[in-house]
Motif scaffolding. Structure first.
Motif, PDB file in Angstrom:
ATOM      1  N   GLY A  17     -17.706 -41.205 -31.998  1.00 13.49           N
ATOM      2  CA  GLY A  17     -16.831 -40.658 -32.790  1.00 13.49           C
ATOM      3  C   GLY A  17     -15.534 -41.575 -33.545  1.00 13.49           C
ATOM      4  O   GLY A  17     -14.866 -41.730 -32.872  1.00 13.49           O
ATOM      5  N   GLY A  19     -12.997 -42.606 -36.678  1.00  8.28           N
ATOM      6  CA  GLY A  19     -12.333 -42.138 -37.366  1.00  8.28           C
ATOM      7  C   GLY A  19     -11.179 -40.932 -36.886  1.00  8.28           C
ATOM      8  O   GLY A  19     -10.647 -40.136 -37.734  1.00  8.28           O
ATOM      9  N   TYR A  22     -10.024 -35.927 -36.159  1.00  9.00           N
ATOM     10  CA  TYR A  22     -10.700 -34.847 -37.152  1.00  9.00           C
ATOM     11  C   TYR A  22     -12.344 -35.506 -37.313  1.00  9.00           C
ATOM     12  O   TYR A  22     -12.847 -34.741 -37.672  1.00  9.00           O
ATOM     13  CB  TYR A  22      -9.729 -35.219 -38.327  1.00  9.00           C
ATOM     14  N   GLY A  23     -12.259 -36.636 -37.311  1.00 14.47           N
ATOM     15  CA  GLY A  23     -13.700 -37.244 -37.415  1.00 14.47           C
ATOM     16  C   GLY A  23     -14.586 -36.972 -36.270  1.00 14.47           C
ATOM     17  O   GLY A  23     -16.061 -36.496 -36.162  1.00 14.47           O
ATOM     18  N   SER A  26     -16.455 -32.614 -36.012  1.00 13.26           N
ATOM     19  CA  SER A  26     -17.827 -31.934 -36.405  1.00 13.26           C
ATOM     20  C   SER A  26     -19.148 -32.403 -35.256  1.00 13.26           C
ATOM     21  O   SER A  26     -19.561 -31.603 -35.021  1.00 13.26           O
ATOM     22  CB  SER A  26     -18.408 -32.615 -37.735  1.00 13.26           C
ATOM     23  N   VAL A 127     -15.939 -43.242 -42.076  1.00 15.65           N
ATOM     24  CA  VAL A 127     -14.652 -42.291 -41.715  1.00 15.65           C
ATOM     25  C   VAL A 127     -14.567 -41.246 -42.489  1.00 15.65           C
ATOM     26  O   VAL A 127     -14.397 -40.158 -42.190  1.00 15.65           O
ATOM     27  CB  VAL A 127     -13.698 -43.167 -41.242  1.00 15.65           C
ATOM     28  N   LEU A 130     -16.970 -38.532 -42.032  1.00 13.79           N
ATOM     29  CA  LEU A 130     -16.484 -37.635 -40.894  1.00 13.79           C
ATOM     30  C   LEU A 130     -15.554 -36.751 -41.100  1.00 13.79           C
ATOM     31  O   LEU A 130     -15.506 -35.622 -40.500  1.00 13.79           O
ATOM     32  CB  LEU A 130     -16.530 -38.520 -39.591  1.00 13.79           C
ATOM     33  N   LEU A 131     -14.481 -37.372 -41.696  1.00 14.43           N
ATOM     34  CA  LEU A 131     -13.374 -36.299 -42.160  1.00 14.43           C
ATOM     35  C   LEU A 131     -13.602 -35.038 -43.101  1.00 14.43           C
ATOM     36  O   LEU A 131     -13.337 -34.144 -42.841  1.00 14.43           O
ATOM     37  CB  LEU A 131     -12.327 -37.142 -42.596  1.00 14.43           C
TER      38      LEU A 131
END
Length: 190
Positions: A17, A19, A22-23, A26, A127, A130-131
């Protein structure tokens, strides 16, 4: 058995994971809702909302709440659910802790090298992706209702737009904005 699965799942999320919290959202959602079916999408949305409002990093808060909810939904008691939250939180943090200990000295030595700079340059788009995935994940029927129910849908969009404008352009304190948005949501959607 659920504890071992929780540990492996959140260890992998912590390992891959990038980022920040918040990244990771998901990845956490895919694992706990879609893959393992430990909770519903609505429960996960509630966990994200509570994780955003509580002090601390959102990824760690989400892991804590997801671990608790997963064990609780499996039918085990509250004490066992607390153990599930501890295991999920520890597993999420462990890869970062180990990696930081291992590479901190190497990074200080090679931080100005071209290879390290190229690696960071390559990680930036990942990153951002992912955000963006985390933001899109929150655009669901639980948060914004649906166009079939126009009142809830338009109120949700209006509160979202007002919150964005308030924090981005007017520079309202985010904590005050959360309280005002919650109050507006309670008044308008009640």
């Amino acid at each position: 058995m659920i504890y071992l699965t929780l540990f492996i799942t959140f260890f992998q999320i912590g390992l891959f994971g990038f980022g920040g919290g918040y990244g990771m959202l998901s990845l956490i959602q895919r694992e706990v809702v879609t893959h393992h079916h430990w909770m519903s999408s609505a429960e996960f949305t509630n966990i994200v909302a509570v994780s955003q409002m509580t002090p601390g990093p959102i990824g760690i808060n989400s892991a804590t709440y997801c671990g608790y909810t997963a064990v609780h939904n499996a039918g085990l008691g509250d004490a066992m659910a607390v153990l599930g939250s501890v295991i999920a939180t520890f597993a999420l943090v462990l890869p970062s802790l180990v990696l930081m200990i291992l590479i901190s000295r190497m990074f200080m030595k090679y931080k100005d090298s071209a290879t390290v700079q190229w690696v960071f340059l390559g990680l930036r788009p990942a990153v951002v992706g992912l955000l963006a995935a985390a933001a899109l994940m929150l655009l669901n029927a639980e948060n914004f209702s649906t166009p079939e129910n126009p009142w809830y849908f338009y109120v949700s969009i209006a509160i979202f737009a007002a919150s964005f404008i308030g924090t981005f352009w007017v520079k309202v304190n985010p904590i005050k904005m959360i309280v005002m948005a919650a109050f507006a949501g309670l008044l308008l959607l009640w």
